[in-house]
Design a protein around this motif. Sequence first.
Motif, PDB file in Angstrom:
ATOM      1  N   GLU A 139       0.850  -1.264  -0.023  1.00  0.00           N
ATOM      2  CA  GLU A 139      -0.077  -0.119   0.088  1.00  0.00           C
ATOM      3  C   GLU A 139       0.929   1.339  -0.005  1.00  0.00           C
ATOM      4  OE1 GLU A 139      -2.632  -0.214   3.062  1.00  0.00           O
ATOM      5  OE2 GLU A 139      -3.569  -1.872   2.519  1.00  0.00           O
ATOM      6  N   GLU A 140       0.340   2.131  -0.841  1.00  0.00           N
ATOM      7  CA  GLU A 140       1.174   3.626  -0.763  1.00  0.00           C
ATOM      8  C   GLU A 140       1.247   4.170   0.609  1.00  0.00           C
ATOM      9  OE1 GLU A 140       1.038   7.881  -3.180  1.00  0.00           O
ATOM     10  OE2 GLU A 140      -0.127   5.953  -3.912  1.00  0.00           O
ATOM     11  N   LYS A 141       0.144   4.119   1.376  1.00  0.00           N
ATOM     12  CA  LYS A 141       0.316   4.746   2.640  1.00  0.00           C
ATOM     13  C   LYS A 141       1.391   4.347   3.677  1.00  0.00           C
ATOM     14  CE  LYS A 141      -4.493   6.406   2.914  1.00  0.00           C
ATOM     15  NZ  LYS A 141      -5.746   6.268   3.714  1.00  0.00           N
ATOM     16  N   ASN A 177      -0.165  -4.048   8.713  1.00  0.00           N
ATOM     17  CA  ASN A 177       0.391  -3.685   7.296  1.00  0.00           C
ATOM     18  C   ASN A 177       1.939  -3.610   7.517  1.00  0.00           C
ATOM     19  OD1 ASN A 177      -2.309  -3.246   6.580  1.00  0.00           O
ATOM     20  ND2 ASN A 177      -2.344  -1.109   6.940  1.00  0.00           N
TER      21      ASN A 177
END
Length: 411
Positions: A139-141, A177
């Motif tokens: 994920e970019e975040k 994550n």
Amino acid sequence: MMENKTYYHYTFEPLKLKEQRVKVEKVFKDADQALAKQLSRNKLPKLLELIRQVSFDELETFAQQLKRMEVFVLLYDYPFKDESHETRRKINLILTYRYSVQVGKIAWGLFQQDPHDVFLQDFLRLIYNTDQFEFLVSEEKSNDTIRTALLERAGIVAGLITSLLTSTQPTQSQLGNLKVQQDSLLEKELLKGVLLGGLAQQSYVQRDGVDFIVGRLERYEMDEYKTLISVYLESRSFKEFDYALMTQAIKRLENPLERPMHWDVMSPSIMEQVHKWLLHNKMKQFFEQDEDNARFDYWKNYLNQDYILDVDVIKNPKAAFIYFERFVVVEFGIIGAAYFYHRVGFERIIKLESSLPEFRDGSKSKREEILKRKNPFEQGLPLFIDRHGHHGFSWPQKFTMHMRNYLDGRF
């Protein structure tokens, strides 16, 4: 000419195949690690001597000439804290030149057990420059979180804590994550840092949820728990205290009126708010049988304005002694009239008599008679002021009219 496309009614995801891949990867990873550990005793001393001698200009060529298992010997014996800074820097570069996804995963696992080693942190920065941590995050975040943390001058842990606090995602989701291992040193430091930085903010409490916070706080030893809960208490008034967090605090530290030494690290301002919360909770429990909650709502306004100094509750008969500066109000469990007494007379006569064995052993009518005295003076002391009922919709207004006089000392 339009391109013909095939549209499928069903799509399938090879879950079993993925599970099998993970199992195979683990088998080979464990085999590599076992073999590397076995070879380490013989190969590592000579390998380290070669690394000490090779120059930085020749280092990349040297790295490419190493056998795969020699790379794993370096990786599984990392971080070589007894070596010089120069040698450790060379090892970081060698492992970066021979980078693979497995190297990245192992480095991230090592970091979670030793998150403050500066050379291990530098190694992670080199890895990020190589593949942007694709082995870890998709994920970019999450990628932004890693990048920001790696650039933090105070260290990667400090950077991760800042990112965890500023995100809109719950901490638990963010740690998942980032594949932070449960009970690792990294997880413990991140969670403690988030609590220290977040408990003062109501937005953080709402984001992570009280249940999660209570669960984390329960794991800390007493000294650490005191430090963390004081951050929460210091930043808000008793009206904003969460019931579950306060219940936990009272359970762990006990009632401060009975065990003040357990609250020794708390500031006077904290203890003032804790005392008010205890009074608020005591009154709420006393009046909870009232259907309309009107009596509790009325008296809590005086608590909020700092007029109520203390509340005592007795069980038989059920009664509450609500202390003001100059007078005391006696409310009963069954809604009836509230009795108002001069404080000096109440404490020396009624309060004293209600604490004696004769009161506890006496009949119900005798006990009520002691609490419902109507003599303006007894034993040379001012005692009874008046009694006021709670009947009708206008009783709060009538009470307020009398309370203004009593608070001003006009009896």
